[in-house]
Scaffold this motif. Structure first.
Motif, mmCIF file in Angstrom:
data_model
loop_
_atom_site.group_PDB
_atom_site.id
_atom_site.type_symbol
_atom_site.label_atom_id
_atom_site.label_comp_id
_atom_site.label_asym_id
_atom_site.label_seq_id
_atom_site.Cartn_x
_atom_site.Cartn_y
_atom_site.Cartn_z
ATOM 1 N N UNK A 91 0.820 -1.203 0.000
ATOM 2 C CA UNK A 91 0.000 0.000 0.000
ATOM 3 C C UNK A 91 0.855 1.254 0.000
ATOM 4 N N UNK A 92 0.366 2.283 -0.612
ATOM 5 C CA UNK A 92 1.002 3.588 -0.492
ATOM 6 C C UNK A 92 0.072 4.445 0.344
ATOM 7 N N UNK A 93 0.613 5.102 1.314
ATOM 8 C CA UNK A 93 -0.224 5.888 2.192
ATOM 9 C C UNK A 93 -0.726 5.077 3.364
ATOM 10 N N UNK A 94 -1.551 5.706 4.148
ATOM 11 C CA UNK A 94 -2.075 5.077 5.352
ATOM 12 C C UNK A 94 -3.040 3.948 4.973
ATOM 13 N N UNK A 95 -2.793 2.802 5.489
ATOM 14 C CA UNK A 95 -3.583 1.630 5.103
ATOM 15 C C UNK A 95 -3.797 0.787 6.339
ATOM 16 N N UNK A 96 -4.959 0.878 6.915
ATOM 17 C CA UNK A 96 -5.258 0.101 8.107
ATOM 18 C C UNK A 96 -6.578 -0.619 7.896
ATOM 19 N N UNK A 97 -6.757 -1.641 8.651
ATOM 20 C CA UNK A 97 -8.008 -2.362 8.532
ATOM 21 C C UNK A 97 -7.794 -3.822 8.241
ATOM 22 N N UNK A 98 -8.820 -4.570 8.415
ATOM 23 C CA UNK A 98 -8.747 -6.018 8.276
ATOM 24 C C UNK A 98 -9.204 -6.426 6.884
ATOM 25 N N UNK A 99 -8.375 -6.180 5.920
ATOM 26 C CA UNK A 99 -8.753 -6.386 4.530
ATOM 27 C C UNK A 99 -8.454 -7.798 4.043
ATOM 28 N N UNK A 100 -9.370 -8.301 3.269
ATOM 29 C CA UNK A 100 -9.059 -9.460 2.438
ATOM 30 C C UNK A 100 -8.281 -8.945 1.231
ATOM 31 N N UNK A 101 -7.248 -9.671 0.832
ATOM 32 C CA UNK A 101 -6.404 -9.221 -0.265
ATOM 33 C C UNK A 101 -6.544 -10.200 -1.427
ATOM 34 N N UNK A 102 -6.996 -9.682 -2.531
ATOM 35 C CA UNK A 102 -7.209 -10.523 -3.699
ATOM 36 C C UNK A 102 -6.242 -10.204 -4.823
ATOM 37 N N UNK A 103 -6.077 -11.163 -5.697
ATOM 38 C CA UNK A 103 -5.317 -10.970 -6.930
ATOM 39 C C UNK A 103 -6.252 -11.278 -8.102
ATOM 40 N N UNK A 104 -6.202 -10.419 -9.075
ATOM 41 C CA UNK A 104 -6.970 -10.584 -10.303
ATOM 42 C C UNK A 104 -6.021 -10.404 -11.480
ATOM 43 N N UNK A 141 -0.293 -15.266 -19.053
ATOM 44 C CA UNK A 141 0.064 -13.925 -19.482
ATOM 45 C C UNK A 141 -1.103 -12.976 -19.273
ATOM 46 N N UNK A 142 -0.864 -11.897 -18.559
ATOM 47 C CA UNK A 142 -1.915 -10.925 -18.247
ATOM 48 C C UNK A 142 -1.313 -9.790 -17.435
ATOM 49 N N UNK A 143 -2.116 -8.769 -17.234
ATOM 50 C CA UNK A 143 -1.797 -7.748 -16.235
ATOM 51 C C UNK A 143 -2.411 -8.220 -14.919
ATOM 52 N N UNK A 144 -1.597 -8.262 -13.892
ATOM 53 C CA UNK A 144 -2.036 -8.752 -12.589
ATOM 54 C C UNK A 144 -2.270 -7.569 -11.652
ATOM 55 N N UNK A 145 -3.418 -7.621 -10.979
ATOM 56 C CA UNK A 145 -3.814 -6.567 -10.056
ATOM 57 C C UNK A 145 -3.999 -7.139 -8.661
ATOM 58 N N UNK A 146 -3.588 -6.385 -7.662
ATOM 59 C CA UNK A 146 -3.979 -6.744 -6.313
ATOM 60 C C UNK A 146 -5.092 -5.800 -5.878
ATOM 61 N N UNK A 147 -5.891 -6.272 -4.937
ATOM 62 C CA UNK A 147 -7.051 -5.510 -4.495
ATOM 63 C C UNK A 147 -7.319 -5.792 -3.032
ATOM 64 N N UNK A 148 -7.912 -4.829 -2.360
ATOM 65 C CA UNK A 148 -8.231 -4.957 -0.944
ATOM 66 C C UNK A 148 -9.710 -4.698 -0.724
ATOM 67 N N UNK A 149 -10.310 -5.548 0.096
ATOM 68 C CA UNK A 149 -11.722 -5.371 0.385
ATOM 69 C C UNK A 149 -12.066 -5.856 1.775
ATOM 70 N N UNK A 150 -13.170 -5.375 2.290
ATOM 71 C CA UNK A 150 -13.636 -5.763 3.618
ATOM 72 C C UNK A 150 -14.860 -6.659 3.491
ATOM 73 N N UNK A 151 -15.088 -7.426 4.513
ATOM 74 C CA UNK A 151 -16.313 -8.193 4.585
ATOM 75 C C UNK A 151 -16.246 -9.531 3.904
ATOM 76 N N UNK A 152 -17.385 -10.195 3.848
ATOM 77 C CA UNK A 152 -17.455 -11.529 3.277
ATOM 78 C C UNK A 152 -18.235 -11.574 1.988
ATOM 79 N N UNK A 153 -18.668 -12.737 1.659
ATOM 80 C CA UNK A 153 -19.364 -12.937 0.398
ATOM 81 C C UNK A 153 -18.481 -13.698 -0.562
ATOM 82 N N UNK A 154 -18.864 -13.629 -1.807
ATOM 83 C CA UNK A 154 -18.109 -14.309 -2.845
ATOM 84 C C UNK A 154 -16.877 -13.480 -3.169
#
Length: 123
Positions: free
Chosen positions: A23-36, A90-103
């Motif tokens: 993360x760049x900048x302040x990043x706090x919290x209980x995030x799920x971290x995904x890769x797409x 082969x692709x562009x890979x992204x990471x992502x952060x999100x809160x909560x549950x679900x799919x």
């Protein structure tokens, strides 16, 4: 808050590569971290996710057994270790952060995204 991926590059089939997400900048919290990943002209595809605080990982069938996601919670780092790479990875890979549950394979559950890093696998 932004996420910054690194570690992409050009490799041959069968090789390994490790992507990092910070993360760049302040990043706090209980995030799920995904890769797409996304190829030009195609929809963004779920690769995998690691839940907070890292007890569970889930992967797309296409990468299961070859890719591993890990996280360093103390430093807010997330990693995607890729092995036995195939041309179709082969692709562009992204990471992502999100809160909560679900799919967690759904991209709309993620709030913060990185700019992506290119991974190219050649024969």
């Amino acid at each position: 808050v932004q996420l910054v991926e690194s570690g992409g590059g050009l490799v041959q089939t069968g090789a390994s590569l490790r992507l990092s997400c910070a993360p760049s900048g302040r990043f706090v919290g209980s995030y799920n971290m995904g890769w797409f990943r996304q190829n030009q002209g195609k929809e963004r595809e779920f690769v995998g996710v690691i839940t907070w605080p890292g007890a569970n990982t889930y992967y797309a069938d296409s990468v299961k057994g070859r890719f591993t996601i890990s996280r360093d919670n103390a430093n807010n780092m997330v990693y995607l270790q890729m092995s036995s790479l195939k041309i179709e990875d082969t692709a562009v890979y992204f990471c992502a952060a999100g809160l909560g549950g679900g799919d967690l394979s759904r991209s709309n559950l993620y709030t913060y995204w990185g700019q992506g890093t290119q991974v190219t696998v050649s024969s």
